[in-house]
Enzyme design. Structure first.
Site, PDB file in Angstrom:
ATOM      1  N   ARG A  58     -30.028 -70.311 -31.440  1.00 15.11           N
ATOM      2  CA  ARG A  58     -28.760 -71.041 -31.542  1.00 15.11           C
ATOM      3  C   ARG A  58     -27.702 -70.202 -32.261  1.00 15.11           C
ATOM      4  NH1 ARG A  58     -27.636 -74.251 -35.488  1.00 15.11           N
ATOM      5  NH2 ARG A  58     -29.762 -74.969 -35.782  1.00 15.11           N
ATOM      6  N   TYR A 111      -7.046 -79.675 -17.247  1.00 18.62           N
ATOM      7  CA  TYR A 111      -8.304 -80.217 -16.727  1.00 18.62           C
ATOM      8  C   TYR A 111      -8.522 -81.604 -17.349  1.00 18.62           C
ATOM      9  CZ  TYR A 111     -13.304 -80.281 -15.627  1.00 18.62           C
ATOM     10  OH  TYR A 111     -14.548 -80.609 -15.161  1.00 18.62           O
ATOM     11  N   ASP A 183      -6.776 -71.905 -21.443  1.00 18.72           N
ATOM     12  CA  ASP A 183      -7.883 -72.089 -20.509  1.00 18.72           C
ATOM     13  C   ASP A 183      -7.591 -71.196 -19.305  1.00 18.72           C
ATOM     14  OD1 ASP A 183      -9.623 -72.891 -18.511  1.00 18.72           O
ATOM     15  OD2 ASP A 183      -9.586 -75.001 -19.074  1.00 18.72           O
ATOM     16  N   LYS A 208     -17.080 -71.504 -12.910  1.00 18.94           N
ATOM     17  CA  LYS A 208     -16.176 -71.256 -11.794  1.00 18.94           C
ATOM     18  C   LYS A 208     -16.206 -69.771 -11.402  1.00 18.94           C
ATOM     19  CE  LYS A 208     -15.549 -75.560 -12.713  1.00 18.94           C
ATOM     20  NZ  LYS A 208     -14.533 -76.056 -13.617  1.00 18.94           N
TER      21      LYS A 208
HETATM   22  C1  PLP Z   1     -14.399 -76.975 -14.702  1.00 19.59           C
HETATM   23  C2  PLP Z   1     -13.336 -76.760 -15.707  1.00 19.59           C
HETATM   24  C3  PLP Z   1     -13.550 -77.011 -17.066  1.00 19.59           C
HETATM   25  C4  PLP Z   1     -14.825 -77.618 -17.605  1.00 19.59           C
HETATM   26  O1  PLP Z   1     -15.922 -76.780 -17.409  1.00 19.59           O
HETATM   27  P1  PLP Z   1     -17.432 -77.287 -17.209  1.00 19.59           P
HETATM   28  O2  PLP Z   1     -18.168 -76.012 -17.082  1.00 19.59           O
HETATM   29  O3  PLP Z   1     -17.471 -78.159 -16.009  1.00 19.59           O
HETATM   30  O4  PLP Z   1     -17.799 -78.060 -18.445  1.00 19.59           O
HETATM   31  C5  PLP Z   1     -12.519 -76.725 -17.940  1.00 19.59           C
HETATM   32  N1  PLP Z   1     -11.340 -76.234 -17.503  1.00 19.59           N
HETATM   33  C6  PLP Z   1     -11.104 -75.988 -16.205  1.00 19.59           C
HETATM   34  C7  PLP Z   1      -9.790 -75.453 -15.781  1.00 19.59           C
HETATM   35  C8  PLP Z   1     -12.091 -76.244 -15.262  1.00 19.59           C
HETATM   36  O5  PLP Z   1     -11.844 -76.011 -13.959  1.00 19.59           O
END
Ligand code: PLP
Length: 402
Positions: A58, A111, A183, A208
């Protein structure tokens, strides 16, 4: 291998690799929860930070470290932490950088869960937030309060593709002692490097583009400076949202082809956007590479390419959108994005079907809006699939008129 002064594709392949006694070509999966000490004194030195090594997964693990070091290099940051999901990265950033009484300003088009967790759970803990259209810098300036501690941005925004000027927004934040978190999931470090434009922390859903193969959920935070990195790492260790070694191994493998995947899908996306724009059943297309895109100049300034994501309007509204969804055969009807497979999504009938038409309107989700994530299949096949499904939409629209 020292890849600090090497190119992006070289970093993708080699950065962060942890050498071992066997000369392994890739960092193996250290699927262990704990690491033994050579002696009591060695254990004491590890805990005191006087010896380099590992204690407990961890806290740190070589497979996680390989991915963290690679991501830090790709984003030009000091250090990274990898987490169980993108949302674990979001909540860890909020917890590490905000406290009761603080205020956060965020893009209204972030998001959904990043906003929902702030307005529910963090609001319960006394953190205040204002969501504004950050594509207009004056909206950020107006929202600043004495207790504002964080500016949280996402650009391009999902699914409108609206851009925020990162350099200008970060400058405003810096002048007001506000930490900027970006992000960068929608662009990946291949297309956009927020830390170079003045941001303090970059966040990723590794699920992604970075992993890219729709087979892992994961997240990461990359800090520009050591002090911020330490705060993020400490919070990650205490909150326990760390990634698992197997997950990290998968992402380290997936990310190696990031530039190849994005180059291929992006070339296709440009062709598809142009083709859609001329199609009689399509009323509008949002893609930063199109001459008709209002912020194309800004995209050219802060992004290396126009990306693989677009949204478009299908004539006939909600029912036409549903007809399109039910007739595509190559594109998968699915949420998520940035994978090798082409994905199609109709927010009004799928992800946002549960919210009122008025709330959808406020979020910029029109009934005719379709979101499209272009994969690496042959572009002719992707276009042929859309073409036959849009022919069904044309039939539907003809019936609807008669
Ligand atoms: C999918 C996504 C998230 C969240 O990510 P997870 O891996 O599903 O928890 C956050 N920001 C954006 C822009 C996303 O497309």
């Amino acid at each position: 291998m020292n890849t600090k002064d090497k190119g992006f594709a070289t970093k993708l392949v080699h950065a962060g690799d942890q050498p071992d006694a066997f000369g392994s070509a890739v960092t193996p999966i250290y699927q262990t929860s704990t690491f033994s000490f050579k002696s009591a004194a060695h254990g004491a030195d590890l805990f005191a930070g006087k010896a380099a090594g590992y204690i407990y997964t961890r806290v740190a693990n070589p497979t996680l470290k390989a991915l963290e070091d690679k991501l830090a290099e790709l984003e030009n940051g000091f250090g990274a932490v990898v987490l169980a999901s993108g949302m674990a990265a979001v909540t860890t950033a909020y917890i590490a950088l905000l406290k009761q009484g603080d205020h956060m300003i965020s893009s209204s088009a972030v998001y959904g869960p990043s906003r929902a967790v702030m307005e529910s759970i963090f609001a319960d803990f006394g953190v205040e937030s204002t969501f504004v259209d950050t594509s207009r810098i004056e909206n950020i300036v107006e929202a600043i309060q004495p207790q504002t501690k964080m500016l949280y941005l996402e650009t391009p925004a999902n699914p409108t593709m609206e851009l925020t000027d990162l350099a200008a927004a970060c400058q405003v934040a810096k002048a007001n002692n506000i930490i900027t978190v970006v992000d960068n999931t929608f662009s990946s470090p291949y297309l956009q490097k927020p830390l170079d434009l003045g941001a303090d922390v970059v966040l990723h859903s590794l699920t992604k583009f970075i992993n890219g193969h729709a087979d892992v959920v994961g997240g990461a935070l990359v800090a520009k400076e050591e002090e911020l990195y330490k705060r993020l790492h400490k919070t990650m260790v205490l909150m326990g949202g760390n990634m698992d070694p197997h997950q990290a191994y998968m992402v380290s493998r997936g990310v190696k082809t990031l530039s190849l995947r994005v180059d291929k899908a992006q070339e296709s996306a440009g062709k598809i956007a142009l083709w859609l724009e001329k199609h009689p059943q399509i009323s509008w297309v949002n893609y930063p590479g199109l001459a008709s895109f209002p912020q194309r100049e800004l995209a050219l300034r802060q992004m290396r390419g126009f990306g693989t994501m677009m949204s478009f309007g299908v004539k006939g509204g909600l029912e036409a959108g549903i007809t399109l969804m039910n007739n595509v055969t190559l594109a998968l009807l699915a949420v998520s994005l940035g994978g090798v497979e082409t994905l199609i999504q109709h927010p009004a009938s799928m992800t946002h079907a549960g919210i009122s038409p008025a709330a959808r309107q406020e979020a910029g989700i029109t009934d005719d809006m379709v979101r499209f994530s272009v994969g690496i299949e042959d572009v002719d096949d992707i276009i042929a699939d859309l073409d036959q499904a849009l022919a069904k939409v044309a039939e539907f629209n003809k019936l609807a008129v008669n």
